[in-house]
Design an enzyme around this catalytic site. Sequence first.
Site: not given
Length: 290
Positions: A244-245
């Site tokens: 993800c981030g």
Amino acid sequence: MSYARPEALVGTEWLAAHLADPNLRVVDSSYKQPGITPTARADYDAGHIPGAVFFDIDDVAEPGTSLPHMIPSAERFAAKMEERGIGNDDRVVVYDSVGLSSAGRAWWMLRLFGHENVALLDGGLVKWREEGRSLETTAPLIPPRRFVARFDPALVRDKRALLADLGLARAREQVVDARASRRFDGTVEETWPGRRRGHIPGSRNVPFDRVTDPQTRQLRSAEELRLLFDEAGVGLDRPIVASCGSGVTACALAFALHLIGHPGAAVYDGSWSEWGLPGDTPIETGPAKR
């Protein structure tokens, strides 16, 4: 079709009935990106489930790293759990303020360090509030408990491991990216400053918020979750690495996969905050290639 691991999910009614259990520990794992106010801690102080302790993803992390909230040493994790009154014999229930965003991170970290007896609150604080259930504004005074951490390397990946897998003629592991589709495609600016746009080559995209119902914030049915991953081109019979981030919402995908019976999705801890830095890591843009 029922969940393969229903014990990993508890409802608000069950939790309300068991709050007084001596070996139950409730954990608020809410998180907001830097600069967003009120902070997750301020939200916790304004009202949390009775008896819940605040996990604090940035505190239960390795200090002094250049990347956000990286996993700590086993010794540090054990100390942080002991501070929160969590012992090896406790049943832990985690939640966050929006349903399933960052609660997965606490769930995953507990399992990463050997604590299997952990479940997620279906619907999170949103459902708890909507039902008019009681809240507290003071942190509970819970005596420290003994926690022995046993690190499981099978549940985490680093950049070196992903690069090595990409170098194979056919990647052994599937990378599933939990970011919003436009961040994955590279059609909008990346929210982490200084990171390039795009995604890890060959990865699939399952935005984390799609594993829950947008109205109730509860987990989708087993059939819906299986279809969600299938439509994204993710094979549930192959190894999976969630990204993800910054390694937080990836854990929501890891939880959903666990719930429907995947043997154990790993999480890329550095995620895009590491991979997206200027350098020689390969990047693709546009929709996932099938």
